[in-house]
Design a protein around this motif. Sequence first.
Motif, PDB file in Angstrom:
ATOM      1  N   ASP A 194       0.810  -1.224   0.000  1.00  9.30           N
ATOM      2  CA  ASP A 194       0.000   0.000   0.000  1.00  9.30           C
ATOM      3  C   ASP A 194       0.846   1.278   0.000  1.00  9.30           C
ATOM      4  N   PRO A 197       2.772   3.221  -4.061  1.00  7.89           N
ATOM      5  CA  PRO A 197       2.409   4.406  -4.844  1.00  7.89           C
ATOM      6  C   PRO A 197       3.113   5.686  -4.373  1.00  7.89           C
ATOM      7  N   GLY A 202       2.470   8.451  -7.003  1.00 15.26           N
ATOM      8  CA  GLY A 202       1.045   8.229  -6.758  1.00 15.26           C
ATOM      9  C   GLY A 202       0.463   7.096  -7.599  1.00 15.26           C
ATOM     10  N   GLU A 203       1.260   6.492  -8.466  1.00  7.41           N
ATOM     11  CA  GLU A 203       0.779   5.400  -9.329  1.00  7.41           C
ATOM     12  C   GLU A 203       0.319   4.209  -8.479  1.00  7.41           C
ATOM     13  N   THR A 204      -0.934   3.782  -8.656  1.00  5.96           N
ATOM     14  CA  THR A 204      -1.477   2.719  -7.796  1.00  5.96           C
ATOM     15  C   THR A 204      -1.388   1.330  -8.418  1.00  5.96           C
ATOM     16  N   ASP A 205      -1.124   1.246  -9.712  1.00  8.61           N
ATOM     17  CA  ASP A 205      -0.968  -0.072 -10.334  1.00  8.61           C
ATOM     18  C   ASP A 205       0.458  -0.567 -10.075  1.00  8.61           C
ATOM     19  N   GLU A 206       0.577  -1.703  -9.381  1.00  3.31           N
ATOM     20  CA  GLU A 206       1.913  -2.158  -8.950  1.00  3.31           C
ATOM     21  C   GLU A 206       2.867  -2.352 -10.126  1.00  3.31           C
TER      22      GLU A 206
END
Length: 314
Positions: A194, A197, A202-206
Amino acid sequence: PVDVLTFGEALGSFRAPARLRMGGGINLDVAGAELNVAIGLARLGHSVRWASKVGADEIGELTLRTLLAERVLVDSVVRDPAHPSALMLVDKPRADQARVQYYRTDSAASTLAESDLVPALAAKPRIVHATGITAALSKSASSATTFALRTAVAQGAIVSFDVNHRSQLWSAETAISVIGKFIPFISVLVASADELPLAAGGETDEQVAVEQLIAGGISEVVVKRGADGATAYSAAGRQDADAFRVSVVDTIGAGDAFTAGYLSAMLDGLDIEARLQRGVAAGACAVGSASDWQAAPERTELERLLTAADDVAR
Ligand code: ATP
């Protein structure tokens, strides 16, 4: 030459068995992410220096005494007569919930500055390990972190960085902007799933975050997944390690134990798979204890766990 230099804030940790407002017995310990990593590495036989500022007070002395007993070098720690050691209160509103309240505003470590880290960096550590917590403490601690990472890279040291987000200290937006500036210096980035990002704009796709980080020059992106183990992404692709199945007393500190195990295997010249294995083994030891660092394994305990030997030591 010392294997690892780490720096950050130590806290006196006051732990109540239930709601703190009920009073009663309190357990006193020392805590702090970088201190946990330092002790974890020292237990595994590495030479480690922990640099910081502590108050000229009893918590400062307890911190130094604890680290000395654990064979962590504390010759760069400054006692500050003008600022107190930081404190934290831990209590349990429910049996399965830990709650932490910090007293770290204007603490001694929040006045950490570049000049405080000069002597420790001059000793040319092989690895410099920092966390987002130090950068979140204050402006001067943040520039001290930048200075340490930049100097480490200039000296040919490996920089390891754990995002370690503390939402009570700074916002996600500030963390993203500050950590983004550290990325060019970092070789090994450690984050829980978690937190990743925050290191990747801030990128949330791993997958996308990892590609971005590796393109930014990071050689190992290590993702901690609690009871689901951990993953390392590198030029070798994706490697996963399962967590050990152990009884859990308290998971706080597992991440730091994991990092100590991972860096220890790296110092020993082992490959990424072995680094992950040592990390999850050290993490498994840590969850079995309420203290953040007291259950950090020595080599023999680690070998016993990794070779799945008998649960009973006879
Ligand atoms: P913290 O910040 O609380 O120290 P973290 O989020 O940084 O934790 P975790 O992913 O919780 O780190 O834990 C690090 C490692 O410790 C995991 O990758 C895993 O190997 C081990 N670990 C954590 N929780 C457990 C568990 N319940 N059972 C077994 N191993 C665990």
